[in-house]
Design an enzyme around this catalytic site. Structure first.
Site, PDB file in Angstrom:
ATOM      1  N   LYS A 196     -24.943   1.502   3.976  1.00  0.00           N
ATOM      2  CA  LYS A 196     -25.022   1.680   2.530  1.00  0.00           C
ATOM      3  C   LYS A 196     -23.627   1.440   1.955  1.00  0.00           C
ATOM      4  O   LYS A 196     -22.660   2.041   2.437  1.00  0.00           O
ATOM      5  CB  LYS A 196     -25.471   3.123   2.257  1.00  0.00           C
ATOM      6  CG  LYS A 196     -26.009   3.402   0.887  1.00  0.00           C
ATOM      7  CD  LYS A 196     -26.813   4.702   0.958  1.00  0.00           C
ATOM      8  CE  LYS A 196     -26.988   5.359  -0.365  1.00  0.00           C
ATOM      9  NZ  LYS A 196     -27.772   6.601  -0.257  1.00  0.00           N
ATOM     10  N   ARG A 244     -26.165   4.970   8.650  1.00  0.00           N
ATOM     11  CA  ARG A 244     -27.127   6.056   8.857  1.00  0.00           C
ATOM     12  C   ARG A 244     -28.303   5.579   9.691  1.00  0.00           C
ATOM     13  O   ARG A 244     -28.552   4.373   9.799  1.00  0.00           O
ATOM     14  CB  ARG A 244     -27.610   6.603   7.517  1.00  0.00           C
ATOM     15  CG  ARG A 244     -28.566   5.671   6.801  1.00  0.00           C
ATOM     16  CD  ARG A 244     -29.103   6.301   5.516  1.00  0.00           C
ATOM     17  NE  ARG A 244     -30.025   5.401   4.840  1.00  0.00           N
ATOM     18  CZ  ARG A 244     -30.369   5.506   3.567  1.00  0.00           C
ATOM     19  NH1 ARG A 244     -29.871   6.474   2.826  1.00  0.00           N
ATOM     20  NH2 ARG A 244     -31.219   4.651   3.033  1.00  0.00           N
ATOM     21  N   ASP A 288     -39.277   5.049  -4.486  1.00  0.00           N
ATOM     22  CA  ASP A 288     -38.488   4.285  -3.507  1.00  0.00           C
ATOM     23  C   ASP A 288     -37.619   5.211  -2.659  1.00  0.00           C
ATOM     24  O   ASP A 288     -37.010   4.764  -1.688  1.00  0.00           O
ATOM     25  CB  ASP A 288     -37.607   3.243  -4.209  1.00  0.00           C
ATOM     26  CG  ASP A 288     -36.736   3.852  -5.297  1.00  0.00           C
ATOM     27  OD1 ASP A 288     -37.294   4.471  -6.215  1.00  0.00           O
ATOM     28  OD2 ASP A 288     -35.506   3.721  -5.227  1.00  0.00           O
TER      29      ASP A 288
END
Ligand code: AMP
Ligand code: MG
Length: 475
Positions: A109, A172, A248
């Site tokens: 991310k 992650r 989402d």
């Protein structure tokens, strides 16, 4: 790669099974990568050597700037309802799926712009990425299903937010990154074959037994309803406010995902909203179960063509399952409350509902109050009494509760002493942004053992200063 880690073999189960739902992509350069946080337990689970991850080639891996041989990172597409409004084209606007390793998706991310970036810069900054690291680590230690944080690496790039901020990439893991919005995207294409492949992929990943059910799509839906009912109960019991429960940001796996403007309750209050962008309070603490149910209705709509080819039959079939969500949630929540109160299964259910009414009226510190009840079960009610105004109401309830013989040791195993309190998180992130990682490191160490009271860590158990805490979306 260094001698300590010669091969990382990433799989590409998502990209291979559903090539229509992603685009091959690569990360932006990270001019001066520096490791800010690493979870060695998560690394071990992936078979990654922490010493290698700390090396220059490890940092290049963690920022996606140098991928292992054969790796094919992708940006995933999805759709979603954001605060109730449908966005047909969301997707990984600042993220990349590197691939899968040891059965887990490895995802970055803050790795740069993608075809789904819309107006965004594709980047992330140190504070919010460390926030996800801290809070997801705490959630895992609390026994709550969640994506895990492997590492946060500062990129050495300056990112423009309200003020210039140091850039960072979070790595992650998740059992998958399939969301309600993944199904919404495919449903909107009206490609039923693709929808079936997506459902089959989700079934293989999360509920293999559903493949043999009479109606696999319905069995998948039942599974998601069940795991989300359990997840929401856990959030409510621990006082977690996700803050941005858009479709989402709701997984098919039942894992908590996307820690943005999330926070833990200080004072217990159903109307608590932390997120600066949630002006209507749609995702306030007390509304989370209903928000989850709303999202699950959207999932049902997306799955309808697989549930039955005739909508007249598909709709009532799906609705019947959707209607099990709140009862399932209530059962899970009540069982969790009984555990927090040290009660046996056959205890009077009014002990739970009456305590909830007391919490709603008195607004005690959520975490502190439940932990103090452990002391009350051992004969010292004062720490709990100090947190409520209605002493007569509390005493009357406590007398009935004590008569039921609560198990104090069992309570201490489920009522945390330490949660990521807002003032502690803020203090630690501010220090990290200014270059001092000490407070984040100490906070993470405390949060890894949330039930284990340590007298020298009293400040981590104390409520923050009274007042309204606001978090800003994790940009
Ligand atoms: P969230 O609700 O934070 O999970 O994000 C909603 C959507 O906005 C997702 O599609 C993200 O990829 C996208 N997004 C968030 N921040 C950025 C950014 N800085 N640049 C590009 N896209 C972003
Ligand atoms: Mg998201």
């Amino acid at each position: 790669m260094s001698s300590t880690q010669t091969t990382v073999q990433l799989g590409h189960r998502f990209a291979d099974a559903l090539p229509e739902l992603s685009v091959p992509w690569q990360a932006d350069e990270a001019p001066d990568p520096r490791l800010l946080a690493l979870d060695e337990g998560v690394a071990a689970g992936l078979g990654l050597d922490p010493a290698w991850l700390r090396s220059p080639s490890g940092l290049a891996f963690l920022t996606g700037t140098q991928v292992p041989d054969g790796a094919r990172p992708v940006a995933q597409g999805y759709a979603g309802h954001q605060f109730g409004n449908y966005s047909p084209r969301l997707g990984d606007g600042r993220a990349l799926l590197l691939g899968d390793l040891a059965g887990l998706d490895l995802h970055l991310k803050g790795s740069g712009r993608t075809p789904w970036s819309r107006g965004g810069d594709g980047l992330a900054v140190v504070g919010p990425m460390l926030r996800e690291f801290v809070v997801s680590t705490a959630m895992h230690a609390l026994g709550i299903p969640t994506t895990r944080s492997l590492a946060v690496v500062a990129t050495g790039r300056t990112v423009q937010r309200e003020t210039p901020q140091p850039g960072a990439v979070l790595a992650r893991t998740a059992s998958s990154h399939l969301r309600v919005g993944s199904f919404q995207l495919v449903r909107a294409t009206e490609d039923v074959d693709l929808l079936r492949r997506l459902a089959d992929h989700a079934i293989a990943a999360h509920v293999p037994a559903a493949a043999d059910a009479d109606n696999p799509a319905l069995a998948l839906y039942e599974h998601v309803v069940a795991v989300q009912a359990d997840l929401l109960a856990r959030w409510m019991l621990v006082g977690f406010v996700h803050g941005v429960m858009n479709t989402d940001n709701m997984t098919i796996s039942g894992e908590t995902i996307d820690y943005g403007p999330c926070a833990f309750l200080d004072a217990h209050d159903a109307d608590t909203v932390f997120s600066s962008i949630d002006s209507g309070g749609r995702y306030r603490y007390g509304n989370q179960p209903l928000a989850a149910q709303w999202n699950l209705a959207r999932l049902a709509e997306a799955l309808l063509p697989l549930i039955h080819e005739d909508p007249e039959q598909a709709i009532p079939t799906a609705v019947a399952v959707l209607e099990t969500f709140l009862p399932r949630y209530e059962v899970a929540w009540a069982a969790g409350m009984r555990a927090k109160l040290g009660l046996r299964e056959d205890a009077d259910p009014a002990l739970v509902t009456d305590l909830q009414a007391l919490l709603d009226a008195n607004h005690p510190d959520h975490t502190g109050f439940f932990r103090a009840l452990g002391a009350a079960a051992r004969g010292d009610a004062e720490p709990a009494r100090r947190l409520v105004l209605d002493l007569a109401g509390f005493d009357a309830w406590a007398a009935r509760w004590l008569a039921a013989g609560p198990d104090a040791d069992a309570m201490d195993r489920v009522n945390p002493v330490y949660v990521p309190r807002n003032h502690l998180v803020e203090e630690a992130l501010d220090a990290a942004t200014a270059g001092d990682l000490g407070p984040v490191e100490r906070l993470v160490e405390v949060l890894r053992r949330p039930f284990d009271e340590r007298p020298d860590l009293a400040r981590y158990a104390e409520p923050g200063p009274a007042g309204t805490y606001v978090t800003y979306c994790g940009t």
